[in-house]
Write a protein that holds these residues in place. Structure first.
Motif, PDB file in Angstrom:
ATOM      1  N   THR A 307       3.808  37.060 -10.830  1.00  0.00           N
ATOM      2  CA  THR A 307       4.098  37.117  -9.392  1.00  0.00           C
ATOM      3  C   THR A 307       5.193  36.140  -8.981  1.00  0.00           C
ATOM      4  O   THR A 307       5.746  36.257  -7.882  1.00  0.00           O
ATOM      5  CB  THR A 307       2.826  36.820  -8.577  1.00  0.00           C
ATOM      6  N   ARG A 308       5.515  35.172  -9.846  1.00  0.00           N
ATOM      7  CA  ARG A 308       6.540  34.169  -9.515  1.00  0.00           C
ATOM      8  C   ARG A 308       7.669  34.133 -10.534  1.00  0.00           C
ATOM      9  O   ARG A 308       8.571  33.302 -10.417  1.00  0.00           O
ATOM     10  CB  ARG A 308       5.886  32.791  -9.422  1.00  0.00           C
ATOM     11  N   CYS A 309       7.613  35.000 -11.520  1.00  0.00           N
ATOM     12  CA  CYS A 309       8.556  34.939 -12.648  1.00  0.00           C
ATOM     13  C   CYS A 309       9.786  35.801 -12.367  1.00  0.00           C
ATOM     14  O   CYS A 309       9.667  36.970 -11.983  1.00  0.00           O
ATOM     15  CB  CYS A 309       7.868  35.398 -13.923  1.00  0.00           C
ATOM     16  N   TRP A 310      10.971  35.250 -12.614  1.00  0.00           N
ATOM     17  CA  TRP A 310      12.218  35.984 -12.398  1.00  0.00           C
ATOM     18  C   TRP A 310      12.533  36.967 -13.529  1.00  0.00           C
ATOM     19  O   TRP A 310      13.438  37.776 -13.424  1.00  0.00           O
ATOM     20  CB  TRP A 310      13.385  34.992 -12.248  1.00  0.00           C
ATOM     21  N   LYS A 311      11.739  36.912 -14.616  1.00  0.00           N
ATOM     22  CA  LYS A 311      11.960  37.822 -15.744  1.00  0.00           C
ATOM     23  C   LYS A 311      10.904  38.920 -15.812  1.00  0.00           C
ATOM     24  O   LYS A 311      10.915  39.743 -16.726  1.00  0.00           O
ATOM     25  CB  LYS A 311      11.959  37.034 -17.060  1.00  0.00           C
ATOM     26  N   ALA A 312       9.980  38.952 -14.865  1.00  0.00           N
ATOM     27  CA  ALA A 312       8.837  39.867 -14.930  1.00  0.00           C
ATOM     28  C   ALA A 312       9.273  41.332 -14.879  1.00  0.00           C
ATOM     29  O   ALA A 312      10.175  41.706 -14.124  1.00  0.00           O
ATOM     30  CB  ALA A 312       7.874  39.576 -13.788  1.00  0.00           C
ATOM     31  N   GLN A 313       8.618  42.150 -15.715  1.00  0.00           N
ATOM     32  CA  GLN A 313       8.818  43.591 -15.719  1.00  0.00           C
ATOM     33  C   GLN A 313       7.441  44.265 -15.667  1.00  0.00           C
ATOM     34  O   GLN A 313       6.409  43.586 -15.618  1.00  0.00           O
ATOM     35  CB  GLN A 313       9.616  44.012 -16.954  1.00  0.00           C
ATOM     36  N   ASP A 314       7.429  45.586 -15.721  1.00  0.00           N
ATOM     37  CA  ASP A 314       6.177  46.316 -15.555  1.00  0.00           C
ATOM     38  C   ASP A 314       5.122  45.917 -16.577  1.00  0.00           C
ATOM     39  O   ASP A 314       3.932  45.839 -16.261  1.00  0.00           O
ATOM     40  CB  ASP A 314       6.436  47.825 -15.644  1.00  0.00           C
ATOM     41  N   ILE A 315       5.539  45.662 -17.812  1.00  0.00           N
ATOM     42  CA  ILE A 315       4.571  45.321 -18.866  1.00  0.00           C
ATOM     43  C   ILE A 315       3.839  44.025 -18.543  1.00  0.00           C
ATOM     44  O   ILE A 315       2.676  43.838 -18.911  1.00  0.00           O
ATOM     45  CB  ILE A 315       5.272  45.233 -20.244  1.00  0.00           C
ATOM     46  N   CYS A 316       4.507  43.115 -17.824  1.00  0.00           N
ATOM     47  CA  CYS A 316       3.899  41.834 -17.472  1.00  0.00           C
ATOM     48  C   CYS A 316       2.734  42.007 -16.498  1.00  0.00           C
ATOM     49  O   CYS A 316       1.850  41.155 -16.415  1.00  0.00           O
ATOM     50  CB  CYS A 316       4.947  40.907 -16.863  1.00  0.00           C
ATOM     51  N   LYS A 317       2.741  43.122 -15.768  1.00  0.00           N
ATOM     52  CA  LYS A 317       1.694  43.387 -14.778  1.00  0.00           C
ATOM     53  C   LYS A 317       0.507  44.154 -15.355  1.00  0.00           C
ATOM     54  O   LYS A 317      -0.525  44.266 -14.705  1.00  0.00           O
ATOM     55  CB  LYS A 317       2.277  44.182 -13.616  1.00  0.00           C
ATOM     56  N   THR A 318       0.681  44.658 -16.577  1.00  0.00           N
ATOM     57  CA  THR A 318      -0.376  45.514 -17.149  1.00  0.00           C
ATOM     58  C   THR A 318      -0.928  45.023 -18.477  1.00  0.00           C
ATOM     59  O   THR A 318      -2.061  45.336 -18.825  1.00  0.00           O
ATOM     60  CB  THR A 318       0.163  46.943 -17.349  1.00  0.00           C
ATOM     61  N   VAL A 319      -0.135  44.267 -19.240  1.00  0.00           N
ATOM     62  CA  VAL A 319      -0.558  43.807 -20.568  1.00  0.00           C
ATOM     63  C   VAL A 319      -0.469  42.287 -20.622  1.00  0.00           C
ATOM     64  O   VAL A 319       0.610  41.719 -20.405  1.00  0.00           O
ATOM     65  CB  VAL A 319       0.326  44.413 -21.680  1.00  0.00           C
ATOM     66  N   GLU A 320      -1.589  41.637 -20.897  1.00  0.00           N
ATOM     67  CA  GLU A 320      -1.588  40.182 -20.989  1.00  0.00           C
ATOM     68  C   GLU A 320      -0.921  39.740 -22.295  1.00  0.00           C
ATOM     69  O   GLU A 320      -1.327  40.161 -23.381  1.00  0.00           O
ATOM     70  CB  GLU A 320      -3.009  39.630 -20.938  1.00  0.00           C
ATOM     71  N   PRO A 321       0.097  38.889 -22.229  1.00  0.00           N
ATOM     72  CA  PRO A 321       0.773  38.440 -23.454  1.00  0.00           C
ATOM     73  C   PRO A 321      -0.101  37.445 -24.217  1.00  0.00           C
ATOM     74  O   PRO A 321      -0.598  36.482 -23.630  1.00  0.00           O
ATOM     75  CB  PRO A 321       2.046  37.767 -22.928  1.00  0.00           C
ATOM     76  N   PRO A 322      -0.308  37.662 -25.510  1.00  0.00           N
ATOM     77  CA  PRO A 322      -1.101  36.709 -26.289  1.00  0.00           C
ATOM     78  C   PRO A 322      -0.298  35.446 -26.584  1.00  0.00           C
ATOM     79  O   PRO A 322       0.938  35.457 -26.553  1.00  0.00           O
ATOM     80  CB  PRO A 322      -1.405  37.486 -27.577  1.00  0.00           C
ATOM     81  N   LEU A 323      -1.011  34.367 -26.858  1.00  0.00           N
ATOM     82  CA  LEU A 323      -0.368  33.109 -27.241  1.00  0.00           C
ATOM     83  C   LEU A 323      -0.022  33.197 -28.720  1.00  0.00           C
ATOM     84  O   LEU A 323      -0.885  33.070 -29.586  1.00  0.00           O
ATOM     85  CB  LEU A 323      -1.304  31.934 -26.967  1.00  0.00           C
ATOM     86  N   LEU A 324       1.270  33.438 -29.013  1.00  0.00           N
ATOM     87  CA  LEU A 324       1.727  33.666 -30.381  1.00  0.00           C
ATOM     88  C   LEU A 324       2.686  32.570 -30.826  1.00  0.00           C
ATOM     89  O   LEU A 324       3.398  31.981 -30.011  1.00  0.00           O
ATOM     90  CB  LEU A 324       2.432  35.024 -30.491  1.00  0.00           C
ATOM     91  N   GLU A 325       2.722  32.343 -32.134  1.00  0.00           N
ATOM     92  CA  GLU A 325       3.673  31.390 -32.707  1.00  0.00           C
ATOM     93  C   GLU A 325       5.028  32.089 -32.855  1.00  0.00           C
ATOM     94  O   GLU A 325       5.215  32.919 -33.739  1.00  0.00           O
ATOM     95  CB  GLU A 325       3.185  30.864 -34.061  1.00  0.00           C
ATOM     96  N   LEU A 326       5.978  31.748 -31.990  1.00  0.00           N
ATOM     97  CA  LEU A 326       7.297  32.376 -31.981  1.00  0.00           C
ATOM     98  C   LEU A 326       8.329  31.582 -32.767  1.00  0.00           C
ATOM     99  O   LEU A 326       9.426  32.073 -33.040  1.00  0.00           O
ATOM    100  CB  LEU A 326       7.771  32.563 -30.542  1.00  0.00           C
ATOM    101  N   ALA A 327       7.993  30.340 -33.101  1.00  0.00           N
ATOM    102  CA  ALA A 327       8.804  29.479 -33.956  1.00  0.00           C
ATOM    103  C   ALA A 327       7.827  28.532 -34.651  1.00  0.00           C
ATOM    104  O   ALA A 327       6.690  28.383 -34.189  1.00  0.00           O
ATOM    105  CB  ALA A 327       9.842  28.715 -33.143  1.00  0.00           C
ATOM    106  N   PRO A 328       8.214  27.915 -35.756  1.00  0.00           N
ATOM    107  CA  PRO A 328       7.280  27.027 -36.461  1.00  0.00           C
ATOM    108  C   PRO A 328       6.682  25.970 -35.534  1.00  0.00           C
ATOM    109  O   PRO A 328       7.399  25.143 -34.962  1.00  0.00           O
ATOM    110  CB  PRO A 328       8.158  26.399 -37.549  1.00  0.00           C
TER     111      PRO A 328
END
Length: 352
Positions: A307-328
């Motif tokens: 609701t406050r993110c400037w990068k938000a798209q439709d997927i952000c409103k329907t699928v919760e992003p998991p906490l993933l290791e994106l770099a070591p």
């Protein structure tokens, strides 16, 4: 503490043996109404946290007021019982231990409270306050409790002569030192420090922070630090976990998080940190988040920051992003992270 911004970042400590492990930690406070006090909702203060703390490290929890940092600290020390999830301390599940079974563990897990004025009993002398842990845990000292308390006062930079004085006779910084002395009495292994310097004058904050660092080195302490001041966090932390509305959205070592934040919320937080260098300050864009923080009673679905993110798209409103290791060693919960390493960009895009 803003001088820490100009100092070269020290390398993070090597990870050691795991001391504390938290899995799906949840705390919901029920909302009751009516004559029969029926539950009509719940404040989702903490909602499914996963993290670990290794021996000797400092893990800091940061985020806006109301994001659940203090509630998390009180859960870790079992001042609050979790609604769900597990807290594993030294291989033992302490999530739902009774008060009687928790009592022996109080020696190993202690807390420094935020308010140095409200956390000390004004009716008791310093000697009685700092000596209380010895009495409550029935611990005998070699030269008596009074001598042990006086040694603790000296350890935190106070005088043994303060033994018979009352809290109102001390400044805020001195009262916080008294609280730290009480916390150290039984030589705990884990200390949860809830905003230990936020109520102090800026001139005193550095002294207390340096004291905590010296004590950590001397007694091999492990800290979970709860803080608002990101300059202080950068100075004292080995790893930093960023919380938003009851969830951890990013966790990484201090250097990675400050130099290459991945979650948009973290980027916005760091853009607000004062920079003493005017040349560097002019090059950085200040990100101002739109709108207020949503209510923890009815948080947004999926990604709570959308609701406050400037990068938000439709997927952000329907699928919760998991906490993933994106770099070591760097985890983030975002469908469209910033500063993503080139090697993982394609993988993250495919996963979305």
């Amino acid at each position: 503490m803003t001088s820490a911004e100009t100092e070269p970042a020290a390398p993070a400590k090597p990870l050691g043996e795991e001391l504390l492990s938290v899995s799906k930690l949840t705390k919901h406070f029920p909302i009751r109404q009516g004559l029969l006090q029926r539950q009509v909702g719940a404040v989702q203060a903490v909602d499914g946290l996963d993290f670990t703390v290794t021996k000797g490290e400092t893990l800091s929890l940061v985020g806006e007021s109301g994001c659940g940092k203090t509630t998390t600290g009180r859960l870790l020390t079992r001042l609050l019982a979790p609604t769900d999830g597990k807290i594993i301390f030294e291989g033992r599940d302490i999530s739902h231990l009774s008060e009687g079974k928790m009592r022996p563990l109080r020696k190993d897990v202690q807390m420094i409270f935020q308010d140095p004025y409200g956390s000390l009993n004004p009716r008791h002398t310093v000697g009685k306050i700092v000596g209380a842990p010895f009495k409550l845990q029935n611990v005998k000292t070699e030269n008596g409790t009074k001598k042990a308390v006086q040694e603790l006062l000296e350890l935190v930079g106070l005088s043994p002569e303060h033994y018979n004085r009352y809290p109102h006779e001390f400044s805020g910084g001195q009262r916080q030192r008294i609280g730290i002395a009480r916390t150290l009495a039984l030589r705990p292994k884990l200390i949860v420090a809830d905003e230990p310097v936020s109520a102090l004058d800026v001139s005193i904050q550095a002294q207390v922070v340096n004291l905590l660092e010296d004590l950590q080195e001397e007694f091999d302490l492990t800290y979970v630090m709860i803080a608002h001041d990101l300059s202080v966090v950068r100075h004292v932390s080995d790893r930093v976990a960023v919380m938003y509305l009851g969830k951890i959205v990013e966790i990484a070592d201090r250097v990675s998080l400050y130099e290459k934040p991945m979650h948009p919320y973290t980027v916005a937080l760091l853009s607000a940190v004062p920079i003493p260098d005017t040349k560097r300050k002019g090059k950085r864009e200040r990100i101002r988040l739109q709108g207020d923080v949503p209510s923890p009673i009815n948080p947004p679905p999926a990604c709570r920051f959308h609701t406050r993110c400037w990068k938000a798209q439709d997927i952000c409103k329907t699928v919760e992003p998991p906490l993933l290791e994106l770099a070591p060693g760097h985890q983030a919960a975002c469908h469209f992270p910033e500063n993503l390493p080139a090697a993982t960009t394609a993988k993250a895009t495919t996963a979305d």
